[in-house]
Write a protein that holds these residues in place. Structure first.
Motif, PDB file in Angstrom:
ATOM      1  N   GLY A  47      72.467  33.823   0.160  1.00 18.96           N
ATOM      2  CA  GLY A  47      73.541  32.883  -0.112  1.00 18.96           C
ATOM      3  C   GLY A  47      74.855  33.456   0.399  1.00 18.96           C
ATOM      4  N   PHE A  48      75.975  33.049  -0.200  1.00 19.22           N
ATOM      5  CA  PHE A  48      77.272  33.567   0.237  1.00 19.22           C
ATOM      6  C   PHE A  48      78.281  33.442  -0.892  1.00 19.22           C
ATOM      7  CE2 PHE A  48      77.092  29.067   1.379  1.00 19.22           C
ATOM      8  CZ  PHE A  48      78.288  28.569   0.882  1.00 19.22           C
ATOM      9  N   VAL A  49      79.441  34.045  -0.705  1.00 17.50           N
ATOM     10  CA  VAL A  49      80.539  33.950  -1.667  1.00 17.50           C
ATOM     11  C   VAL A  49      81.652  33.138  -1.024  1.00 17.50           C
ATOM     12  CG1 VAL A  49      82.307  35.244  -2.921  1.00 17.50           C
ATOM     13  CG2 VAL A  49      79.966  36.112  -2.817  1.00 17.50           C
ATOM     14  N   ASN A  50      82.108  32.086  -1.710  1.00 17.51           N
ATOM     15  CA  ASN A  50      83.123  31.216  -1.112  1.00 17.51           C
ATOM     16  C   ASN A  50      84.518  31.827  -1.206  1.00 17.51           C
ATOM     17  OD1 ASN A  50      84.065  30.728  -3.731  1.00 17.51           O
ATOM     18  ND2 ASN A  50      83.077  28.737  -3.909  1.00 17.51           N
ATOM     19  N   SER A  51      85.507  31.078  -0.741  1.00 22.18           N
ATOM     20  CA  SER A  51      86.879  31.598  -0.685  1.00 22.18           C
ATOM     21  C   SER A  51      87.488  31.833  -2.065  1.00 22.18           C
ATOM     22  CB  SER A  51      87.774  30.635   0.102  1.00 22.18           C
ATOM     23  OG  SER A  51      87.763  29.342  -0.489  1.00 22.18           O
ATOM     24  N   GLY A  72      85.771  33.326  -4.379  1.00 24.28           N
ATOM     25  CA  GLY A  72      85.059  34.474  -4.924  1.00 24.28           C
ATOM     26  C   GLY A  72      83.865  34.109  -5.784  1.00 24.28           C
ATOM     27  N   VAL A  73      83.346  32.897  -5.615  1.00 25.13           N
ATOM     28  CA  VAL A  73      82.209  32.434  -6.418  1.00 25.13           C
ATOM     29  C   VAL A  73      80.958  32.370  -5.555  1.00 25.13           C
ATOM     30  CG1 VAL A  73      81.290  30.570  -7.848  1.00 25.13           C
ATOM     31  CG2 VAL A  73      83.747  31.082  -7.872  1.00 25.13           C
ATOM     32  N   GLY A  74      79.866  32.965  -6.034  1.00 28.21           N
ATOM     33  CA  GLY A  74      78.618  32.961  -5.300  1.00 28.21           C
ATOM     34  C   GLY A  74      78.030  31.567  -5.169  1.00 28.21           C
ATOM     35  N   GLN A  75      77.510  31.280  -3.985  1.00 23.32           N
ATOM     36  CA  GLN A  75      76.914  29.980  -3.707  1.00 23.32           C
ATOM     37  C   GLN A  75      75.505  30.174  -3.140  1.00 23.32           C
ATOM     38  OE1 GLN A  75      78.913  26.956  -4.221  1.00 23.32           O
ATOM     39  NE2 GLN A  75      80.139  28.525  -5.243  1.00 23.32           N
ATOM     40  N   TYR A  76      74.535  29.500  -3.716  1.00 23.14           N
ATOM     41  CA  TYR A  76      73.160  29.524  -3.233  1.00 23.14           C
ATOM     42  C   TYR A  76      72.557  30.935  -3.295  1.00 23.14           C
ATOM     43  CZ  TYR A  76      74.855  25.071  -1.398  1.00 23.14           C
ATOM     44  OH  TYR A  76      75.424  23.829  -1.292  1.00 23.14           O
ATOM     45  N   GLY A  77      71.254  31.018  -3.129  1.00 19.37           N
ATOM     46  CA  GLY A  77      70.575  32.297  -3.078  1.00 19.37           C
ATOM     47  C   GLY A  77      70.887  33.222  -4.246  1.00 19.37           C
ATOM     48  N   VAL A  78      70.746  34.507  -3.994  1.00 18.04           N
ATOM     49  CA  VAL A  78      71.005  35.516  -5.018  1.00 18.04           C
ATOM     50  C   VAL A  78      72.478  35.513  -5.422  1.00 18.04           C
ATOM     51  CG1 VAL A  78      70.910  37.992  -5.553  1.00 18.04           C
ATOM     52  CG2 VAL A  78      69.099  36.948  -4.192  1.00 18.04           C
ATOM     53  N   PRO A 104      66.273  26.445  10.565  1.00 17.14           N
ATOM     54  CA  PRO A 104      67.405  27.227  11.084  1.00 17.14           C
ATOM     55  C   PRO A 104      68.053  28.097  10.001  1.00 17.14           C
ATOM     56  CG  PRO A 104      67.600  24.884  11.624  1.00 17.14           C
ATOM     57  CD  PRO A 104      66.549  25.006  10.590  1.00 17.14           C
ATOM     58  N   THR A 105      68.884  29.009  10.445  1.00 15.15           N
ATOM     59  CA  THR A 105      69.576  29.892   9.515  1.00 15.15           C
ATOM     60  C   THR A 105      71.068  29.878   9.803  1.00 15.15           C
ATOM     61  OG1 THR A 105      69.564  32.123   8.563  1.00 15.15           O
ATOM     62  CG2 THR A 105      69.250  31.950  10.958  1.00 15.15           C
ATOM     63  N   PHE A 106      71.818  30.755   9.179  1.00  9.15           N
ATOM     64  CA  PHE A 106      73.273  30.812   9.366  1.00  9.15           C
ATOM     65  C   PHE A 106      73.743  32.217   9.023  1.00  9.15           C
ATOM     66  CE2 PHE A 106      72.684  30.273   4.903  1.00  9.15           C
ATOM     67  CZ  PHE A 106      73.783  30.847   4.287  1.00  9.15           C
ATOM     68  N   GLU A 107      74.999  32.508   9.323  1.00 12.73           N
ATOM     69  CA  GLU A 107      75.579  33.795   8.955  1.00 12.73           C
ATOM     70  C   GLU A 107      76.411  33.618   7.690  1.00 12.73           C
ATOM     71  OE1 GLU A 107      77.277  36.690  11.387  1.00 12.73           O
ATOM     72  OE2 GLU A 107      76.207  36.121  13.206  1.00 12.73           O
ATOM     73  N   PRO A 108      76.083  34.329   6.610  1.00 10.07           N
ATOM     74  CA  PRO A 108      76.825  34.170   5.355  1.00 10.07           C
ATOM     75  C   PRO A 108      78.333  34.383   5.497  1.00 10.07           C
ATOM     76  CG  PRO A 108      74.808  35.394   4.983  1.00 10.07           C
ATOM     77  CD  PRO A 108      74.953  35.263   6.474  1.00 10.07           C
ATOM     78  N   TYR A 144      80.002  31.054   6.736  1.00 11.98           N
ATOM     79  CA  TYR A 144      79.466  29.863   6.084  1.00 11.98           C
ATOM     80  C   TYR A 144      80.321  28.618   6.306  1.00 11.98           C
ATOM     81  CZ  TYR A 144      83.013  30.325   2.412  1.00 11.98           C
ATOM     82  OH  TYR A 144      84.196  30.395   1.735  1.00 11.98           O
ATOM     83  N   ALA A 145      81.624  28.805   6.472  1.00  5.22           N
ATOM     84  CA  ALA A 145      82.525  27.654   6.632  1.00  5.22           C
ATOM     85  C   ALA A 145      82.264  26.897   7.937  1.00  5.22           C
ATOM     86  CB  ALA A 145      83.976  28.119   6.575  1.00  5.22           C
ATOM     87  N   LYS A 146      81.572  27.530   8.878  1.00  4.38           N
ATOM     88  CA  LYS A 146      81.301  26.881  10.166  1.00  4.38           C
ATOM     89  C   LYS A 146      80.044  26.016  10.115  1.00  4.38           C
ATOM     90  CE  LYS A 146      83.576  30.489  12.894  1.00  4.38           C
ATOM     91  NZ  LYS A 146      83.420  31.476  13.985  1.00  4.38           N
ATOM     92  N   VAL A 147      79.279  26.097   9.018  1.00  2.00           N
ATOM     93  CA  VAL A 147      78.070  25.281   8.890  1.00  2.00           C
ATOM     94  C   VAL A 147      78.467  23.822   8.715  1.00  2.00           C
ATOM     95  CG1 VAL A 147      76.006  24.817   7.515  1.00  2.00           C
ATOM     96  CG2 VAL A 147      76.724  27.188   7.932  1.00  2.00           C
ATOM     97  N   ARG A 148      77.884  22.949   9.487  1.00  2.00           N
ATOM     98  CA  ARG A 148      78.213  21.528   9.423  1.00  2.00           C
ATOM     99  C   ARG A 148      77.070  20.690   8.848  1.00  2.00           C
ATOM    100  NH1 ARG A 148      82.256  23.231   9.169  1.00  2.00           N
ATOM    101  NH2 ARG A 148      84.015  23.250  10.588  1.00  2.00           N
TER     102      ARG A 148
END
Length: 221
Positions: free
Chosen positions: A105-109, A111-117, A206-210, A213-217
């Motif tokens: 997953g990833f951490v948003n702007s 500071g909150v974790g989104q998706y995944g672990v 497909p995958t993405f780079e955590p 993440y902001a570039k995922v459409r």
């Protein structure tokens, strides 16, 4: 907290924290804005004209630059410019790029974790924010007075996944090749240790780079 995986019998980081500087200003305290803007540009890079424009905005707080390298921040701090302050900000970094992206997953702007672990274990990994409320002088240095609040932050917990980075990497490569070979739109692969039930790889395409993440459409993929 940080997230690790196995590399055979070794533990390696998949998610780390990296500290950068945020440069801010109180424009009401700065007289010669063009000179200060030039000093900032010479210390941390960037365009002096852009800094000067921000320094001319109304109000007593404006962010001039974010994600400034610590060494550049130290160079600026050494100039002791009135009305200019620096603060630390921690950013989430993923040294393996897109490896196990959907697992992590990833951490948003905010500071909150989104998706995944990152999302599922956000409360444990995220720790507790600190709080500091103080009066400062014109250089941003705290002034000790009654009523100041200084509550330290607490670190989040770190976790080691059962994922093996080598098996994960190979699974992702094989999955991507397989999906393209049959003309499919997406695919998933799970590799499990039959003796323990431990998940050694969990790949999606497909995958993405955590970190990007902001570039995922298309969130459906």
């Amino acid at each position: 907290g940080q997230i690790y995986a196995y590399d055979d019998n070794q533990v390696v980081p998949l998610v780390l924290n990296e500290t950068f500087k945020t440069v801010y200003a109180d424009p009401t305290l700065i007289n010669n804005k063009s000179k200060v803007a030039a000093e900032i540009a010479s210390s941390i890079g960037g365009n002096a004209a852009d800094y000067e424009k921000k320094l001319k905005t109304k109000g007593n707080y404006v962010i001039l630059a974010e994600k400034v390298a610590p060494t550049a921040g130290q160079n600026l701090q050494a100039k002791d410019l009135i009305g200019i302050g620096l603060t630390d900000k921690v950013y989430r970094t993923y040294p393996e790029g897109d490896l196990a992206a959907q697992v992590l997953g990833f951490v948003n702007s905010d500071g909150v974790g989104q998706y995944g672990v990152e999302g599922y274990m956000n409360k444990e990994i995220g720790g507790t924010d600190g709080l500091r409320q103080v009066k400062t002088d014109t250089k941003g240095n705290p002034i000790a007075i009654a009523g100041s609040i200084d509550k330290p932050a607490t670190n989040g917990k770190s976790y080691v996944l059962t994922i093996d980075r080598n098996i994960q990497a190979q699974a992702e490569l094989s999955l991507a090749a397989g999906v393209k070979n049959v003309g499919a739109k997406s695919g998933s692969v799970i590799v499990m240790d039959p003796n323990s039930g431990a998940i050694k790889a969990m790949a999606n395409y497909p995958t993405f780079e955590p970190s990007q993440y902001a570039k995922v459409r298309d969130y459906s993929t």
